[in-house]
Design an enzyme around this catalytic site. Structure first.
Site, short mmCIF file in Angstrom:
data_model
loop_
_atom_site.label_atom_id
_atom_site.label_comp_id
_atom_site.label_asym_id
_atom_site.label_seq_id
_atom_site.Cartn_x
_atom_site.Cartn_y
_atom_site.Cartn_z
N LYS A 182 32.29 37.38 42.18
CA LYS A 182 33.40 37.85 43.00
C LYS A 182 34.67 37.04 42.71
O LYS A 182 35.30 36.46 43.58
CB LYS A 182 33.04 37.75 44.48
CG LYS A 182 31.84 38.58 44.89
CD LYS A 182 32.06 40.07 44.72
CE LYS A 182 31.37 40.68 43.53
NZ LYS A 182 31.61 42.11 43.39
N ASP B 242 34.56 47.03 44.52
CA ASP B 242 35.38 46.32 43.55
C ASP B 242 36.70 47.05 43.28
O ASP B 242 37.77 46.43 43.30
CB ASP B 242 34.60 46.15 42.24
CG ASP B 242 35.29 45.21 41.28
OD1 ASP B 242 35.30 43.99 41.55
OD2 ASP B 242 35.82 45.67 40.25
N GLU C 171 40.34 45.55 44.25
CA GLU C 171 41.37 45.29 43.24
C GLU C 171 42.66 46.01 43.56
O GLU C 171 43.76 45.46 43.41
CB GLU C 171 40.87 45.73 41.86
CG GLU C 171 39.77 44.87 41.30
CD GLU C 171 39.13 45.49 40.06
OE1 GLU C 171 38.38 44.78 39.38
OE2 GLU C 171 39.38 46.68 39.78
#
Length: 347
Positions: A150, A208, A212
Site C-alpha cells: 500500500k 486501488d 489513486e
C-alpha cells in the site's frame, strides 16, 4: 492469523511474528523468483527480496533505462539480470511487475513460460480483473497470486532499510498446487510488508484505482490547487498560501495523524482550529461524496480501465504526459513548493 478489531469490525491479518522471515525463506527455498519489470515496484521488491536472502533474479528489456538502473543497483548481467524471456524461463515464480500497459504488451512472451506448477505474481489486480480488455488469462495449472504493498516501491525500499515496512494486501486468484496462499504470505513477508491482509483481485483493483484517483493523488492535488488559488486571489503571498495549503499538512500534521490518529489531531489543536475543522469537515464530506461515488462506479464498470488502456497505448502518450506534468511543475503553486523545500532546515 491474528484477529484485529478495525473500527468495531474484526479482521484477520498476518504479522511478521506469526510468519517470520525464516518461515518465509523455508517456504520458498526451492523457488527461483524472477522480478519482471524494473520501474515502480520492481526495484524495491527485488532488492528487499535479495537482501532478505531469497533466490531472486531480474528480467528487463536489455539496454533500456530500467536495465541500466538495475545494473546500477548491483544486479549482474547473465548472473541475476536477464532479458525478460530468459528470466521467465529460469523462474518458478514470475513476479509480473511491468506497468499495466507493459503487461498487456509482454503477455504473449511471458505466457509461454507459465508451465504447470509455476506461480504468477501480481502487485495490482488490473490485468486479471479486466482480462476481457487486457487479454491476460493465465493457464489453469499454475498458481496466480497477488501481493500489493500500500505504497510506492520507493517507500517500500526506504522503510525496509529503516527496519520498518508498508502494509500489503494479498490474494489468491488460482490455486493449482495447494500452496498458493502460503507463497503469497511468504512473498509478502519477503518484500518487506508490515502486516498482510487478505482481499481478492477485484477488490484490490477497485480500491486501488479509487484511491489513486481520489484521496491519494487526484483529490488531494485538486484540493491543493483550489485552496491555493482562493488564498492567492485574496491577496496572500505564494509563500503563505503554499505553507498553509501543503507544507503544514505534509511536514507537520500528517505525520502526527499517521502516528496518533485524526481524533488526537483534533484534540490537540486550538479551540479555534477544532471548532472550525469539525464544522467544515461535514461540508467537505457532503460536497465530495457524490464525486467519490461517481468515481467508484466508473472504476467498477470497467470504463476507467478502458480509458487507461486506450490512452496508455497511444504512441504519443509519453509526450502528452510530459506536457501535463510540465504544466503542474511550472504552476505557481509547485514553483512556490520547490522554493519552500530549499528553505527547510537541514540538521
Amino acid at each position: 492469523m491474528a484477529k484485529i478489531n478495525f473500527g468495531g469490525i474484526e479482521e484477520q491479518v498476518i504479522t511478521r511474528e506469526e510468519f517470520p522471515l525464516e518461515k518465509a525463506l523455508d517456504a520458498l527455498k526451492y523457488e527461483t523468483i524472477a522480478v519482471i519489470g524494473y520501474g515502480v515496484q520492481g526495484p524495491g521488491q527485488s532488492l528487499n527480496l535479495r537482501d532478505n536472502g531469497f533466490n531472486v533474479i531480474v528480467g528487463q528489456r536489455k539496454g533500456s533505462a530500467s536495465w541500466k538502473k538495475a545494473l546500477q543497483d548491483g544486479w549482474v548481467e547473465n548472473e541475476n539480470l536477464f532479458d525478460i524471456e530468459e528470466a521467465c524461463d529460469n523462474a518458478t515464480i514470475i513476479q509480473y511487475l511491468l506497468s499495466d500497459a507493459g503487461q498487456i504488451e509482454a503477455w504473449n512472451k511471458v505466457k509461454k513460460y507459465l508451465t504447470a506448477g509455476k506461480t504468477l505474481y501480481f502487485s495490482h489486480g488490473f490485468g486479471i480483473t479486466f482480462n476481457e480488455q487486457t487479454g491476460i488469462v493465465p493457464p489453469e495449472d499454475i498458481d496466480v497470486i497477488l501481493v500489493a504493498p500500500k505504497g510506492s516501491g520507493t517507500s517500500l525500499r526506504r522503510l525496509f532499510l529503516k527496519g520498518e515496512g508498508i502494509n500489503s494486501s494479498i490474494a489468491v486468484y488460482q490455486d493449482a498446487t495447494g500452496r498458493a496462499l502460503e507463497k503469497a504470505i511468504a512473498l509478502g513477508i519477503g518484500v518487506g510488508s508490515g502486516y498482510l491482509f487478505e482481499t481478492d483481485f477485484k477488490k484490490e483493483v477497485f480500491s486501488d484505482l479509487t484511491g489513486e484517483r481520489g484521496i491519494l493523488m487526484g483529490a488531494l492535488a485538486g484540493l491543493f490547487e483550489a485552496q491555493y488559488e482562493v488564498l492567492r486571489k485574496n491577496g496572500h503571498s505564494p509563500s503563505e498560501a503554499f505553507n498553509e495549503t501543503v507544507e503544514e499538512l505534509t511536514q507537520s500534521l500528517m505525520p502526527l495523524v499517521a502516528e496518533k490518529g485524526m481524533d488526537w489531531m483534533f484534540a490537540n489543536t486550538s479551540v479555534t482550529a477544532q471548532r472550525g475543522a469539525l464544522d467544515w469537515k461535514n461540508k467537505f464530506k457532503v460536497a465530495s461524496l457524490p464525486v467519490f461515488e461517481e468515481l467508484y462506479e466508473e472504476v467498477a464498470s470497467g470504463r476507467e480501465a478502458a480509458r487507461v488502456i486506450q490512452e496508455g497505448s497511444r504512441k504519443d502518450y509519453r509526450e502528452k504526459l510530459e506536457m501535463e506534468l510540465t504544466e503542474i511543475r511550472e504552476s505557481e503553486l509547485w514553483k512556490a513548493g520547490a522554493a519552500v523545500r530549499t528553505l527547510r532546515p537541514r540538521l
